[in-house]
Design an enzyme around this catalytic site. Structure first.
Site, PDB file in Angstrom:
ATOM      1  N   HIS A   1       0.629  74.257  16.968  1.00  0.00           N
ATOM      2  CA  HIS A   1       0.612  74.461  17.768  1.00  0.00           C
ATOM      3  C   HIS A   1       0.101  76.038  16.940  1.00  0.00           C
ATOM      4  O   HIS A   1       0.892  76.988  15.847  1.00  0.00           O
ATOM      5  CB  HIS A   1       1.835  74.426  18.289  1.00  0.00           C
ATOM      6  CG  HIS A   1       1.925  75.492  19.777  1.00  0.00           C
ATOM      7  ND1 HIS A   1       1.702  76.604  19.502  1.00  0.00           N
ATOM      8  CD2 HIS A   1       1.801  74.806  20.902  1.00  0.00           C
ATOM      9  CE1 HIS A   1       1.680  77.230  20.900  1.00  0.00           C
ATOM     10  NE2 HIS A   1       2.326  75.876  21.831  1.00  0.00           N
TER      11      HIS A   1
ATOM     12  N   ARG B   1      -0.571  83.785  26.493  1.00  0.00           N
ATOM     13  CA  ARG B   1      -1.818  83.430  26.550  1.00  0.00           C
ATOM     14  C   ARG B   1      -2.505  83.013  28.118  1.00  0.00           C
ATOM     15  O   ARG B   1      -3.138  83.539  28.601  1.00  0.00           O
ATOM     16  CB  ARG B   1      -2.509  82.245  25.421  1.00  0.00           C
ATOM     17  CG  ARG B   1      -2.018  82.846  24.421  1.00  0.00           C
ATOM     18  CD  ARG B   1      -3.001  82.124  23.587  1.00  0.00           C
ATOM     19  NE  ARG B   1      -1.678  81.314  23.047  1.00  0.00           N
ATOM     20  CZ  ARG B   1      -2.401  80.066  22.873  1.00  0.00           C
ATOM     21  NH1 ARG B   1      -3.292  79.609  22.937  1.00  0.00           N
ATOM     22  NH2 ARG B   1      -1.347  78.836  22.336  1.00  0.00           N
TER      23      ARG B   1
END
Length: 578
Positions: A245, A268
């Site tokens: 990740h 995000r």
């Protein structure tokens, strides 16, 4: 006979609840003292296509669109049959959670790799924790009210699958220093191996170059289910597909810590930007996880920071407040303060923001970004955290079919063995989309529950036929060894805790702030959580951060008040002096 569920995370819990809905009995074994697993850490939400939430928001999503997005992410390893189950049953999974457990999943966001907003969460708390706790508490209540149907064994480590011919007929496990057996079909929901740093590490065997990376996983994620099943003849597939990740949170006080807290992809999704040490963008923040990770390494200009402007911060305010409270994120009141944090001239960040605004206005981004959340202003407030790539999810695992049956030699199902959640391979192909981890747990937890209940019924019917209808005999033949008593959830502090009750000043509590002697204050109660540290699903560090002081605000952000009397009554040693 009961169906044996191995693993107390969301996949195992979803399987258990489905089994009960189908009329089957359940014995759930979890090697931890506190169920939940990594599911409680999921911070972005759960995917669903065609849900009521989407319909009310006018989002034109469908299972077909979700299928196409997932297949694109899975790339060359796409299994259409499994993706079809995952995406086709996604809307029903979200609706099931809302209807059966009364969960708030009223907010929806678009994460990387998704062509539509479909990742659901509520207005507060981490969605993984909320969803998992709701199922966990319901099952524990049933273990108390209906112990003949539901049994929960904690700190019970399954060490072996029992076989009779080709079929799996039960498990061998250790609990309290004793080795015991249980008989019945088995659902494995043991999670992945992204924290397998053991001597026979699957991580080191299949991705040795990742072995020294930090991880977001708890130390229980050591591939136990994979190893047991493969010894019993199961196929392991795509074991080299380990997801790194892109956004693990770096603690400035412990930058080299092996276990990192994950920065929710939703940060995000609401518009956060990734900037390198020069204050420059270098990637489409909403690309697939493996792509963003690759660009971070390719760019190489560390430290990488995730920056949220005021609008994004307000959209995901609870997360920001939580990260700030843990010392993993900082708030800056204006652009000049932000530039100072970067060690840059204000003009550098102003240009970065203006370049981005130009992309918003023209819808043409040099990094290929297609979905924007408005323009940025230098005269705003910001939340900022340092990021690093981290081991996160293992796409590889046990080969299953679309009924969650584990496959062995010749691609044939192993009778009596099922798998769901991260232990099951092939569901996500080469790369998992954000928001599909919780979804995979719920969908394939429910599928495995359906399949195991059907298998149990068929086995009982066959046994009755072979025995010529002698039901008394069947009772003994089918039940096998009697299931041990469950570990019920305590409803109130024990007499042991009550016997230790006293009053303590803040100064007295402050003396107990080490791993070997850890006290905290919650809502005026003083807790000695030293022995509870290893069982905490969020890891020891989450508690040690508040060792010797008042943790009330942080605790109440994450937990319902009944968590202490239910799960840690013996920790209460008294009250705080006023």
């Amino acid at each position: 006979m009961s169906v044996i569920v191995v693993g107390g995370g969301l996949a195992g819990l979803s399987a258990a609840h489905t089994l009960l809905e189908r009329g089957a009995n359940v014995v759930l074994l979890d090697k931890q003292g506190f169920m939940g697993g990594n599911s409680t850490k999921a911070t972005s939400g759960i995917n669903g296509a065609g849900t009521q939430t989407q319909q009310e928001a006018g989002i034109p999503d469908s299972a077909k669109t979700f299928f196409d997005d997932t297949k694109k992410s899975a790339r060359e390893l796409a299994r259409d049959d499994l993706i079809r189950v995952l995406t086709g049953r996604s809307g029903d999974a979200v609706n099931w959670l809302q209807d059966k457990f009364g969960l708030d999943l009223s907010k929806v966001a678009r994460l990387g790799g998704h062509s539509q907003p479909r990742t659901h969460r509520g207005n507060a708390q981490f969605p993984g924790m909320v969803i998992t706790y709701a199922q966990m508490e319901r099952l524990e209540d049933l273990a108390v009210s209906d112990p003949n149907r539901v049994k929960i064994l904690k700190k019970a480590r399954v060490t072996k699958l029992l076989k009779e011919g080709d079929a799996v007929i039960g498990v061998e496990y250790t609990q309290g220093g004793k080795t015991q057996t249980l008989h019945g079909p088995v659902i494995l929901a043991t999670g992945g191996y992204a924290a397998d740093f053991s001597e026979d590490s699957l991580l080191k065997k299949h991705r040795p170059e990742y072995y020294n990376l930090p991880t977001t996983n708890g130390d229980h994620c050591t591939g136990d289910g994979h190893k047991m099943a493969m010894l019993a003849g199961a196929n392991g597939i795509d074991m080299e597909k380990v997801q790194v990740h892109p956004t693990g949170l770096v603690d400035p006080n412990e930058p080299e810590a092996k276990v990192k807290f994950l920065a929710a992809e939703a940060l995000r999704g609401v518009g956060g930007l990734l900037l390198d040490k020069h204050g420059k963008r270098f990637v489409d923040e909403l690309q697939h996880r493996d792509y963003v990770t690759g660009k971070i390494w390719e760019n190489g200009q560390f430290p990488i920071r995730l920056v949220l402007n005021g609008r994004a911060s307000k959209e995901i305010e609870w997360h920001c407040k939580h990260y700030v409270g843990r010392g993993l994120m900082k708030r800056f009141e204006n652009g000049d303060a932000l530039a100072k944090e970067f060690g840059l001239e204000p003009a550098v960040l102003k240009k970065t923001f203006e370049d981005y605004n130009q992309s918003v206005r023209t819808q043409k981004d040099p990094f290929g970004k297609k979905f924007f959340s408005g323009e940025w202003s230098y005269d705003d407030f910001f939340h900022v955290a340092i990021m690093t790539p981290v081991l996160h999810y293992t796409m590889g695992g046990l080969e299953i079919d679309d009924e969650s049956r584990v496959l062995g030699a010749g691609g044939k199902p192993i009778p009596g063995l099922f798998a769901s959640g991260e232990v099951a391979g092939g569901v996500h192909g080469a790369n998992r989309l954000g928001g599909s981890s919780l979804l995979g747990c719920v969908v394939f937890g429910r599928v495995s529950g359906d399949s195991a209940a059907k298998y149990l019924l068929m086995s009982a019917s066959e046994a009755i036929t072979k025995a010529g209808g002698r039901l008394g005999q069947i009772s003994g033949q089918v039940s096998g060894a009697a299931a041990p008593a469950s570990t019920p959830a305590p409803a109130a502090p024990s007499s042991q805790a009550a016997g230790k009750a006293g009053t303590y000043s803040s100064d007295e509590v402050a003396k107990h702030k080490s791993k070997d002697d850890c006290w905290v204050i919650v809502d005026g109660q003083v807790l000695d959580v030293t022995s509870f540290l290893p069982d905490h699903p969020g890891g020891e560090k989450a508690i040690l951060l508040y060792a010797g002081r008042d943790a009330t605000e942080e605790f109440n952000m994450l937990h319902d008040p009944k968590v202490i009397p239910r799960y840690a009554p013996d920790s209460v040693i008294g009250t705080l002096k006023k």
